[in-house]
Scaffold this motif. Structure first.
Motif, PDB file in Angstrom:
ATOM      1  N   ASP A 104      -8.252  29.080 -10.255  1.00 43.07           N
ATOM      2  CA  ASP A 104      -7.184  28.103 -10.067  1.00 43.07           C
ATOM      3  C   ASP A 104      -6.721  28.086  -8.614  1.00 43.07           C
ATOM      4  O   ASP A 104      -6.523  27.021  -8.025  1.00 43.07           O
ATOM      5  CB  ASP A 104      -5.989  28.417 -10.991  1.00 43.07           C
ATOM      6  CG  ASP A 104      -6.338  28.219 -12.469  1.00 43.07           C
ATOM      7  OD1 ASP A 104      -5.627  28.779 -13.326  1.00 43.07           O
ATOM      8  OD2 ASP A 104      -7.334  27.512 -12.759  1.00 43.07           O
ATOM      9  N   SER A 105      -6.543  29.271  -8.015  1.00 45.74           N
ATOM     10  CA  SER A 105      -6.136  29.330  -6.604  1.00 45.74           C
ATOM     11  C   SER A 105      -7.171  28.705  -5.697  1.00 45.74           C
ATOM     12  O   SER A 105      -6.849  27.951  -4.780  1.00 45.74           O
ATOM     13  CB  SER A 105      -5.965  30.778  -6.145  1.00 45.74           C
ATOM     14  OG  SER A 105      -4.851  31.351  -6.732  1.00 45.74           O
ATOM     15  N   LEU A 106      -8.442  29.029  -5.959  1.00 43.22           N
ATOM     16  CA  LEU A 106      -9.500  28.507  -5.096  1.00 43.22           C
ATOM     17  C   LEU A 106      -9.628  26.996  -5.238  1.00 43.22           C
ATOM     18  O   LEU A 106      -9.965  26.301  -4.278  1.00 43.22           O
ATOM     19  CB  LEU A 106     -10.832  29.206  -5.412  1.00 43.22           C
ATOM     20  CG  LEU A 106     -10.870  30.673  -4.972  1.00 43.22           C
ATOM     21  CD1 LEU A 106     -12.017  31.418  -5.650  1.00 43.22           C
ATOM     22  CD2 LEU A 106     -11.027  30.777  -3.450  1.00 43.22           C
ATOM     23  N   ALA A 107      -9.324  26.478  -6.433  1.00 41.60           N
ATOM     24  CA  ALA A 107      -9.389  25.031  -6.633  1.00 41.60           C
ATOM     25  C   ALA A 107      -8.345  24.315  -5.772  1.00 41.60           C
ATOM     26  O   ALA A 107      -8.535  23.176  -5.365  1.00 41.60           O
ATOM     27  CB  ALA A 107      -9.196  24.694  -8.108  1.00 41.60           C
ATOM     28  N   GLU A 108      -7.242  25.010  -5.480  1.00 41.37           N
ATOM     29  CA  GLU A 108      -6.177  24.424  -4.659  1.00 41.37           C
ATOM     30  C   GLU A 108      -6.291  24.824  -3.190  1.00 41.37           C
ATOM     31  O   GLU A 108      -5.444  24.460  -2.377  1.00 41.37           O
ATOM     32  CB  GLU A 108      -4.807  24.957  -5.142  1.00 41.37           C
ATOM     33  CG  GLU A 108      -4.573  24.842  -6.628  1.00 41.37           C
ATOM     34  CD  GLU A 108      -3.978  23.499  -6.983  1.00 41.37           C
ATOM     35  OE1 GLU A 108      -2.824  23.257  -6.587  1.00 41.37           O
ATOM     36  OE2 GLU A 108      -4.693  22.702  -7.625  1.00 41.37           O
ATOM     37  N   SER A 109      -7.308  25.610  -2.871  1.00 38.88           N
ATOM     38  CA  SER A 109      -7.382  26.205  -1.541  1.00 38.88           C
ATOM     39  C   SER A 109      -7.538  25.158  -0.441  1.00 38.88           C
ATOM     40  O   SER A 109      -8.265  24.181  -0.598  1.00 38.88           O
ATOM     41  CB  SER A 109      -8.562  27.176  -1.500  1.00 38.88           C
ATOM     42  OG  SER A 109      -8.894  27.508  -0.185  1.00 38.88           O
TER      43      SER A 109
END
Lengths: 180, 486
Positions: free
Chosen positions: B207-212
């Motif tokens: 999820d974090s990487l998708a928003e990175s």
């Protein structure tokens, strides 16, 4: 005895099916990353041709390929494999007990199935991919006639070949202290 | 008859257990008993060699977490699933009749090493390296600065790193160190999420990487291209990473082409590949691919961190100050010397990937604080009979699983030799795990068995299936224990 033998063969068959299935899952998983990892097909280097429906029949003798292995104690061990088996398959199927051999189970993620060949045999082996070379480069005691056993597929022309299991002081992806 | 078939069939598996299956029997009181501290690759490979070689040895593996496998579970990158195939071998070892796994036991706290030495004929310390080398520069404590160990632990579900919450809202990330761990971090930061979402990467990391917002990753090292510590497979993966392009400074490669001839094949192929990416004009197709790429990465050489520069509110990293080096010496003995020049790089994420570090476990165990290993000779702990070590805590935290495998076999061989020669006295009767169980029960510690782990394993696999992932790792030890006891 016959019951145990055929049951054993059944088990081998179902094991092979499950390892083939696992290979297939791996291939379909890596296909997604095919831009990155172009080796989906190459991970399973050899296609095993087994007729599962006739598993209770003994495999025909003239279909076998004889392979000699020299183990780390210098002993010669002679076994038979089938065309299409990789050398790693043969070693596993025949219960040859080389310490730590084939740690990644034939997926080009280690160099522990490193084998050394005589030059004439080496020249008859299939082509080396970059991916195999990348892992082979890390093998201890690398020679000009070294290959990874999981990538060598048996053919009739390799009947009677010899492969030596070298000393295995590890993958060289270990640096001394201060690796940065 | 059928039962016999099922049991013997289990022995005829992807075999490392040549003949020594060990159908379930109770262990004679007089058998040699060995205790292994640490349930990662070193622990399992040491155990494997011991039970395979002597038919009377009983081996017990103690592990702090409820789940086994150490860095194979928490270190190997999620997009390298085939490297984790060794888990199959470890599982066979754990299921062997003369081996047992005891998770959720912290040696040094729940039971001391001295108590283990009383209960067992030999104790092997295989607990790895849970610390990391620090850069030792000002600003290292700012928000946005992480050790690679913690960052990797975060995306791999190590319980202690589950709250890391790295801020990926900056454009540039700088990684210090150029080994394979550094490349793993770079690759995970830049991989298309569509690739990562099919792996066992943790959902919160996904999820974090998708928003990175991270679009550029620099992988910085103190020395030059010829000293880079990563290996060619990992470099090739970076060069082929979809949606990314390599951006190197051609000037940092001056003189490199001339050295190629003299290099051994592995270093030669690696350097050739690196050089090609850095200086050659790519073909049309590759050029187009690079032009379309929205993310970039590159090595930067001859740079050493001096300070992490803070943001105006002094809370987080906003840049890194690097000393520029030059190389002296030649061949194997090259070292970096500061030129006096300094360079500032704007970045919001700094990850130091400069090495793991072992920590002392118990006052009864000698520890070399300078080298951060247990002082030993061929795996025999110095000045302490009956104590051995294997893996990173023995040799230092470098090398791949196969390196640790060979090292563990070496320690096992040493231990067996000592048994055979009588240097290690196995004639006395020792209580083994039964003795330790009594202590643990008194202290309210409930170990997790291997079949308990298998319940955790099934649950993680089940949760993963609903998301198209091989597993969804549990992040919380409490949750693991709940599932284990269900």
């Amino acid at each position: 005895m016959a019951l145990v033998t055929s049951a054993r063969r059944l088990f081998h068959v179902s094991l092979r099916e499950s390892s083939l299935r696992r290979a297939e899952t791996l291939i379909s998983a890596t296909n997604i990353t095919s831009g990155n990892l172009s080796l989906a097909g190459q991970r399973r280097a050899c296609i095993r041709v087994r007729d599962f429906s006739t598993n209770t029949q003994p495999l025909r003798a003239d279909n076998k390929v004889t392979v000699h292995f020299i183990n780390r104690d210098g002993e010669k061990i002679s076994v038979k494999g089938s065309p299409g088996d990789s050398l790693l398959d043969v070693i596993i199927d025949q219960d040859l007990d080389f310490d730590g051999f084939g740690a990644c189970e034939g997926t080009l993620a280690c160099s522990t199935c490193h084998l050394i060949f005589e030059e004439d045999v080496y020249n008859k082996l299939g082509p080396v991919t970059d991916e195999e070379m990348d892992m082979l480069d890390l093998a201890y005691g690398l020679t000009d006639t070294s290959r990874l056993g999981c990538q060598i597929c048996l053919t009739r022309s390799l009947d009677g070949m010899t492969a030596r299991v070298p000393e295995s002081v590890a993958d060289i992806r270990q640096s001394g202290d201060g690796s940065s | 008859m059928l039962k016999l078939f099922l049991t013997s069939a289990r022995c005829v598996r992807i075999t490392r257990f040549h003949g020594v299956c060990g159908l379930a029997t109770s262990t004679p009181a007089s058998s040699p008993k060995v205790c292994i501290v640490g349930g990662g690759p070193a622990g399992f490979y040491t155990a494997q060699h011991l039970v395979k070689t002597r038919t009377d040895v009983q081996v017990d593996i103690y592990e702090r977490l409820p789940v086994p496998f150490g860095l194979v579970r928490f270190g190997v990158a999620p997009d390298h699933p085939e490297v984790k195939n060794v888990i199959n071998t470890f599982t066979q070892t754990a299921q062997h009749a003369r081996c047992s796994f005891h998770g959720n036991v912290t040696v040094g706290k729940d039971v001391t090493v001295e108590e283990l030495q009383e209960a067992y004929h030999a104790v092997v310390l295989s607990y790895g390296a849970e610390g990391n080398r620090t850069m030792g520069v000002p600003g290292e404590d700012l928000a946005g600065v992480y050790s690679a160990k913690d960052f990797v632990g975060w995306y791999n579900g190590l319980p202690r790193n589950r709250e890391l919450r790295p801020d990926l809202s900056c454009e540039t990330a700088v990684i210090l160190g150029q080994g394979n761990v550094a490349l793993d971090v770079a690759r995970i930061l830049l991989s298309p999420v569509d690739i990562l979402k099919k792996t066992d990467i943790t959902q919160h990391a996904l999820d974090s990487l998708a928003e990175s917002s991270v679009r550029r990753v620099l992988i910085v090292g103190r020395r030059g291209p010829l000293q880079v510590a990563c290996t060619i497979k990992e470099l090739r993966e970076m060069l082929n990473l979809p949606g990314t392009r390599p951006e190197m400074e051609a000037s940092e490669f001056e003189g490199i082409a001339e050295t190629l001839k003299a290099l051994a094949r592995p270093r030669k192929r690696l350097t050739e590949l690196l050089l090609k990416a850095a200086v050659e004009t790519p073909g049309e197709e590759e050029l187009e691919r690079r032009n379309r790429a929205e993310r970039a990465w590159g090595f930067r050489f001859l740079r050493r961190p001096l300070e992490v520069l803070p943001s105006t509110d002094l809370i987080r990293a906003a840049g890194i100050r690097l000393a520029v080096n030059r190389l002296e010496g030649d061949g194997e003995g090259v070292w970096a010397v500061a030129t006096g020049e300094v360079e500032d790089v704007e970045c919001g994420l700094v990850i130091s990937s400069i090495g793991y570090k072992s920590l002392p476990i118990d006052p009864a165990v000698p520890f070399d604080a300078r080298k951060a290993i247990i002082p030993n000779t061929m795996g025999r702990v110095q000045q302490t009979a009956g104590l051995y070590c294997s893996g990173w805590v023995k040799r230092g935290p470098t090398g791949v699983i196969a390196t640790t495998m060979n090292d563990s076999f070496d320690t096992a061989r040493t231990l067996l030799q000592d048994m055979d020669k009588g240097t290690l006295d196995v004639s006395t009767i020792k209580p083994g795990s039964q003795g330790v169980s009594v202590l643990l029960e008194k202290r309210g510690v409930k170990p997790v068995s291997f079949s308990d782990w298998e319940k955790i394993n099934s649950e993680e696999t089940r949760r993963g299936e609903t998301r198209g992932k091989p597993r969804e790792k549990m992040l919380d030890v409490g949750e693991m224990l709940q599932v284990a006891r269900a």
